[in-house]
Design an enzyme around this catalytic site. Structure first.
Site, PDB file in Angstrom:
ATOM      1  N   GLU A   8       0.818  -1.227   0.000  1.00  0.00           N
ATOM      2  CA  GLU A   8       0.000   0.000   0.000  1.00  0.00           C
ATOM      3  C   GLU A   8       0.849   1.274   0.000  1.00  0.00           C
ATOM      4  O   GLU A   8       0.613   2.195   0.788  1.00  0.00           O
ATOM      5  CB  GLU A   8      -0.954  -0.001   1.206  1.00  0.00           C
ATOM      6  CG  GLU A   8      -1.969  -1.117   1.150  1.00  0.00           C
ATOM      7  CD  GLU A   8      -3.055  -1.042   2.220  1.00  0.00           C
ATOM      8  OE1 GLU A   8      -2.909  -0.289   3.191  1.00  0.00           O
ATOM      9  OE2 GLU A   8      -4.065  -1.767   2.071  1.00  0.00           O
TER      10      GLU A   8
ATOM     11  N   GLU B  38      -5.318  -8.434  -0.349  1.00  0.00           N
ATOM     12  CA  GLU B  38      -6.019  -8.128   0.913  1.00  0.00           C
ATOM     13  C   GLU B  38      -7.487  -7.939   0.591  1.00  0.00           C
ATOM     14  O   GLU B  38      -7.829  -7.075  -0.228  1.00  0.00           O
ATOM     15  CB  GLU B  38      -5.491  -6.847   1.572  1.00  0.00           C
ATOM     16  CG  GLU B  38      -4.213  -7.045   2.349  1.00  0.00           C
ATOM     17  CD  GLU B  38      -3.798  -5.813   3.146  1.00  0.00           C
ATOM     18  OE1 GLU B  38      -4.664  -5.111   3.697  1.00  0.00           O
ATOM     19  OE2 GLU B  38      -2.582  -5.560   3.186  1.00  0.00           O
TER      20      GLU B  38
HETATM   21  O1  AHR Z   1      -5.106  -5.902   7.216  1.00  0.00           O
HETATM   22  C1  AHR Z   1      -4.937  -4.766   8.013  1.00  0.00           C
HETATM   23  C2  AHR Z   1      -4.237  -3.621   7.290  1.00  0.00           C
HETATM   24  O2  AHR Z   1      -5.060  -3.168   6.257  1.00  0.00           O
HETATM   25  C3  AHR Z   1      -2.941  -3.966   6.587  1.00  0.00           C
HETATM   26  O3  AHR Z   1      -1.849  -3.881   7.439  1.00  0.00           O
HETATM   27  C4  AHR Z   1      -2.857  -2.894   5.543  1.00  0.00           C
HETATM   28  O4  AHR Z   1      -2.131  -3.322   4.423  1.00  0.00           O
HETATM   29  C5  AHR Z   1      -4.286  -2.559   5.229  1.00  0.00           C
HETATM   30  O5  AHR Z   1      -4.506  -1.205   5.215  1.00  0.00           O
END
Ligand code: AHR
Length: 501
Positions: A173, A292
């Protein structure tokens, strides 16, 4: 009652389903590692400190690619802090979740765990506060045969054999202003290209995931992705997508329609990949790593990600209900429907933090979202088939028209798997599976996740409100299968089929 007809034609193949779309994510945050998978003090701990009760529940979810060590954590992590004798590892300040990191679990423990669990390790390098060289050194530590500085260090730490980690992330990110070392797209692109070259020169067999947009709402959405892909070019094998969704307005019908927007997010990113490929006159197709995804909206305040200078704090411990379980199944349906684009996807995360499993002391709880994932885990080998849906639907507030029934299907050897979601809060649904060129012989298994209401959930006090049960009302006749689904449910059905028609 209107019938929903789902036409599945043997000729309408999308692509083989990459097993890695059923991946997970283990981050050093809250109680994911410490008190999650690793808890030497627990009565459930094995000789390595891994919690047997957690691992045995995770086994039923059969995660494939496991992303580690973050997440936001990765952008401040120096991997060498996490190797060597436990007593010599430094305790460090951890800035992603304002915690401390004792470094008692690091690369060697992760690989040991991954092997025990049959996970494909997927390591995210530090492109925030780290250097391209540090990322490259990590590849050498994991993958080079002994005889060089870092591979010899691995041998000294107990493993002469290389770990052979094939999947690496070029940071996390990096477009997000919250990220340690966040930079504009062109600077990240330079960093990522430099790291990628060094990493692939160290081990040409690895595959790399370049950071795509962290959120579709960020002002740099798509422009970031374009800049990065155009610069990193063929060093990139995949671009990442992230997505967290929720029902913050209490509108279940709208929430359950979010699947439309997940489909769209995938298709738009695939469009960008094709654009970059064409612009670069490249022969290489860049694929998607949805590394994610989950439901996350109840624990997004600053306090929920603040460890107050301690470790193993209760951070981001979202409690899931039935409607969340349906949305999780919707993500999986979307990945299957886009098997030609999405090759990797990681549920964020696996234990305690945004997780299907919660621990409390020595107790364990399987949350609602555990159950649909378990249904898909047993039915995932084969080629994705286009599911053509005809039936009732509704216009949602934010995501346009959706059918009441959401569907995906996988054609395997001698078996057809069908996944259905009934979005109706009040109405049972009659669903007819109408195969073309596929002879349904019998029902191998049929299971269902449902409960009394969208808000139903499992708790430590009442842990069995939601679980999987058999769906027993399917009728096979005239080469069709007909069934009744209760309101708000996920169903997974495997048919034995004739391979020769
Ligand atoms: O999954 C929790 C957080 O969400 C992770 O660390 C990050 O990559 C995202 O913003």
């Amino acid at each position: 009652m209107d019938v929903t007809r789902i036409c599945l034609d043997r000729e309408y193949l999308i692509a083989p389903v990459d097993p890695r779309i059923f991946g997970g994510f283990l981050e050093h945050i809250g109680r994911a590692v410490y008190e999650g998978v690793y808890d030497p003090q627990s009565k459930h701990a094995d000789e390595h400190g891994f919690r047997n009760d957690v691992l045995s529940s995770l086994k039923d979810l059969a995660f494939t690619a496991m992303r580690y060590p973050g997440g936001n954590f990765a952008s401040g992590y120096h991997w060498m802090d996490g190797i060597g004798p436990l007593s010599t590892r430094p305790v460090v300040q951890e800035l992603a979740s304002l915690s401390i990191e004792p470094n008692q679990f690091g690369t060697d423990e992760f690989i040991l765990l991954a092997r025990k669990m049959n996970w494909i390790p997927m390591i995210t390098g530090n492109l925030g506060t780290g250097t391209p060289e540090e990322a490259r050194n990590w590849v050498e530590y994991c993958n080079r045969p002994v005889g060089t500085r870092f591979s010899d260090l691995r041998a000294k730490n107990g493993s002469v054999e290389p770990y052979d980690v094939k999947l690496w992330g070029l940071g996390n990110e990096m477009d997000g202003p919250w990220q340690q070392g966040h930079v504009p797209a062109d600077l990240y692109a330079i960093r990522a290209q430099q790291a990628a070259k060094l990493m692939k020169d160290t081990d040409p067999s690895i595959e790399l995931v370049v950071c795509g947009s962290a959120e579709i709402g960020l002002p740099t959405y798509m422009e970031w992705d374009r800049t990065v892909l155009e610069y990193v070019g063929d060093y990139a094998d995949y671009i990442s997508l992230h997505r967290y969704v929720g029902n913050s307005t209490g509108d279940t019908a709208d929430y359950l329609a979010v699947t439309n927007s997940i489909d769209q997010q995938i298709e738009v990113m695939d469009g960008l990949c094709r654009y970059a490929q064409a612009k670069l006159r490249s022969r290489k197709r860049y694929y998607l790593a949805f590394d994610e995804w989950n439901v996350w909206y109840r624990t997004q305040d600053a306090e929920s990600v603040n460890g107050h200078g301690k470790y193993a704090q209760h951070l981001v411990e979202e409690e899931y209900n039935l409607e969340d379980a349906l949305v999780v199944a919707g993500f999986l349906n979307s990945f299957i429907r886009h098997a030609d684009m999405v090759k990797i996807a990681n549920l964020a995360q696996i234990v305690n933090v945004l997780a299907p499993i919660l621990t409390r002391g020595d107790r364990i709880l399987l949350q609602s979202i555990y159950y649909p994932i378990a249904l898909y885990a047993q039915r995932r080998e084969g080629v994705a088939l286009q599911a053509i849906i005809r039936g009732p639907g509704y216009e949602s507030k934010n995501y346009g028209f959706v059918h009441t029934i959401d569907a995906s299907a996988i054609l395997g050897k001698g078996v057809l798997h069908v996944f259905l979601i009934n979005r109706s809060e009040t109405e049972p649904a009659t669903v007819e599976i109408d195969p073309v060129g596929i002879r349904l012989k019998s029902i191998q298994s049929a299971e269902l996740v449902s409960a009394a209401s969208a808000a139903s959930c499992n708790t430590f006090e009442k842990p069995d409100t939601i679980h999987n049960h058999n769906l027993s009302n399917i009728k096979l006749a005239d080469q069709k299968a007909t069934m009744q689904l209760p309101p708000l449910c996920v169903a997974a059905i495997s048919f034995v089929i004739d391979d020769k028609i």
